[in-house]
Design a protein around this motif. Structure first.
Motif, mmCIF file in Angstrom:
data_model
loop_
_atom_site.group_PDB
_atom_site.id
_atom_site.type_symbol
_atom_site.label_atom_id
_atom_site.label_comp_id
_atom_site.label_asym_id
_atom_site.label_seq_id
_atom_site.Cartn_x
_atom_site.Cartn_y
_atom_site.Cartn_z
ATOM 1 N N ARG A 56 -1.445 16.330 6.948
ATOM 2 C CA ARG A 56 -2.235 16.496 5.722
ATOM 3 C C ARG A 56 -1.542 17.400 4.713
ATOM 4 O O ARG A 56 -0.996 18.443 5.066
ATOM 5 N N VAL A 57 -1.576 16.969 3.450
ATOM 6 C CA VAL A 57 -1.056 17.756 2.321
ATOM 7 C C VAL A 57 -2.126 17.752 1.241
ATOM 8 O O VAL A 57 -2.561 16.675 0.809
ATOM 9 N N PRO A 58 -2.593 18.917 0.786
ATOM 10 C CA PRO A 58 -3.640 18.953 -0.234
ATOM 11 C C PRO A 58 -3.254 18.135 -1.474
ATOM 12 O O PRO A 58 -2.128 18.229 -1.963
ATOM 13 N N ARG A 109 2.191 6.601 -7.188
ATOM 14 C CA ARG A 109 1.228 7.572 -7.698
ATOM 15 C C ARG A 109 1.588 9.004 -7.295
ATOM 16 O O ARG A 109 0.903 9.950 -7.692
ATOM 17 N N GLY A 110 2.655 9.149 -6.482
ATOM 18 C CA GLY A 110 3.037 10.477 -6.009
ATOM 19 C C GLY A 110 2.021 11.062 -5.039
ATOM 20 O O GLY A 110 1.926 12.285 -4.890
ATOM 21 N N ALA A 123 10.094 1.773 3.153
ATOM 22 C CA ALA A 123 9.627 2.139 1.810
ATOM 23 C C ALA A 123 9.231 3.607 1.770
ATOM 24 O O ALA A 123 9.491 4.310 0.781
ATOM 25 N N ALA A 124 8.601 4.088 2.845
ATOM 26 C CA ALA A 124 8.231 5.498 2.900
ATOM 27 C C ALA A 124 9.461 6.383 3.049
ATOM 28 O O ALA A 124 9.611 7.385 2.331
ATOM 29 N N VAL A 125 10.353 6.031 3.965
ATOM 30 C CA VAL A 125 11.560 6.837 4.188
ATOM 31 C C VAL A 125 12.375 6.943 2.905
ATOM 32 O O VAL A 125 12.834 8.038 2.533
ATOM 33 N N GLN A 126 12.572 5.828 2.230
ATOM 34 C CA GLN A 126 13.384 5.819 1.015
ATOM 35 C C GLN A 126 12.733 6.583 -0.128
ATOM 36 O O GLN A 126 13.404 6.954 -1.089
ATOM 37 N N ALA A 127 11.418 6.834 -0.014
ATOM 38 C CA ALA A 127 10.728 7.649 -1.006
ATOM 39 C C ALA A 127 10.712 9.123 -0.607
ATOM 40 O O ALA A 127 10.139 9.958 -1.322
ATOM 41 N N GLY A 128 11.340 9.439 0.517
ATOM 42 C CA GLY A 128 11.370 10.827 0.976
ATOM 43 C C GLY A 128 10.087 11.267 1.644
ATOM 44 O O GLY A 128 9.795 12.464 1.738
ATOM 45 N N ALA A 178 0.831 -1.205 0.000
ATOM 46 C CA ALA A 178 0.000 0.000 0.000
ATOM 47 C C ALA A 178 0.868 1.258 0.000
ATOM 48 O O ALA A 178 0.579 2.230 -0.709
ATOM 49 N N VAL A 179 1.912 1.240 0.825
ATOM 50 C CA VAL A 179 2.850 2.364 0.814
ATOM 51 C C VAL A 179 3.424 2.565 -0.576
ATOM 52 O O VAL A 179 3.441 3.679 -1.119
ATOM 53 N N GLN A 180 3.895 1.476 -1.170
ATOM 54 C CA GLN A 180 4.516 1.573 -2.492
ATOM 55 C C GLN A 180 3.534 2.053 -3.541
ATOM 56 O O GLN A 180 3.882 2.850 -4.425
#
Length: 275
Positions: free
Chosen positions: A205-207, A76-77, A127-132, A69-71
């Motif tokens: 939250r980020v729009p 999808r950015g 996976a999240a950390v490595q995606a920034g 799910a993270v990936q």
């Protein structure tokens, strides 16, 4: 970490059966088959400001799905942040570089491996950390739990029916072994934890993006859990990961994803022995 020495109980099959009985909300109109790729199932729930995935803590298949799910959201950015029941609020990887080591990440999150085995959650976190993408602790700090037990204002956070259902869930989650005098204080802790997780989602939250919360399924039910404490202008989607068949699918979630059944286990045996 939950107040009980048995953190799995509120995500056990006993809890799942109770959720089915108290379901108050409708299911998603579109639900891909259980064997559909996780990326497709995630896509069916978007757009969403917050996606809440509720696991059974001891189900290995659920941790694999969480990593996927993270990936899927990363690809999808759309992933704004990964919020975790498994780390306390105030802890974050936000200051770390995406090349941070697992040791650095665990330190940043004040990770408690005895309560939450890193081998289960590390793949999704990394996976999240490595995606920034920042990973944030969302759970109520242990030192705040005593205050929560005495905070009568928490009783008003749920309606009468939902609060009574939450009290029943606390009873069932502790194998009906808690003294009745402890039901209200322990319910307040559960409500406070749900509210803390909701606040973590709002802060992250980020729009145009999605905050992903990983927690036990009891926290993700729409009628009782974290969604009750989120602003009404947030588009929220909830998923229950269900190990094995448990009768009719619960309507307390937008989607229920079934995974292979686990070996039969008496989750209450050790608690009965110690009581």
């Amino acid at each position: 970490m939950p107040p009980s020495p048995f953190p799995f109980l509120l995500s056990s099959p006993r809890w799942a059966l109770l959720l089915g009985a108290i379901a108050l909300a409708g299911c998603s109109a579109f639900a891909p088959a259980d064997d559909a790729p996780v990326s497709r199932r995630i896509a069916s729930l978007l757009p969403a400001d917050a996606l809440l995935i509720g696991e059974q803590h001891d189900a290995p298949a659920h941790h694999l799905i969480e990593r996927e799910a993270v990936q899927a959201l990363v690809e999808r950015g759309r992933l704004a942040a990964l919020a975790l029941e498994m780390a306390e609020e105030g802890n974050s990887t936000g200051y770390l570089d995406r090349t941070a080591s697992e040791s650095q990440v665990r330190t940043a999150l004040s990770w408690d491996d005895k309560a939450w085995p890193w081998s289960d959650y590390g793949p999704a976190v990394m996976a999240a950390v490595q995606a920034g993408v920042p990973v944030v602790g969302a759970n109520l700090p242990r030192e705040h739990m005593k205050d929560a037990m005495a905070d009568v204002s928490l009783d008003a956070q749920l309606g009468d029916a939902a609060r009574a259902a939450q009290q029943d869930a606390v009873r069932a989650g502790h194998c009906n072994l808690l003294p009745e005098s402890q039901i209200v204080p322990m319910t307040r802790i559960q409500i406070a934890r749900d509210r803390a997780m909701a606040q973590a989602i709002v802060k992250a939250r980020v729009p145009g993006k999605t905050v992903l919360l990983l927690s036990g399924s009891g926290h993700t039910t729409k009628a009782l859990g974290v969604p009750q404490h989120l602003p009404t202008d947030l588009r929220v989607r909830t998923v229950q990961l269900q190990a094995g068949a448990a009768g009719e699918r619960s309507a307390a979630f937008d989607s229920v994803w079934q995974t292979p059944a686990l070996p039969e286990k008496d989750y209450c045996e050790s608690l009965r022995r110690s009581s």
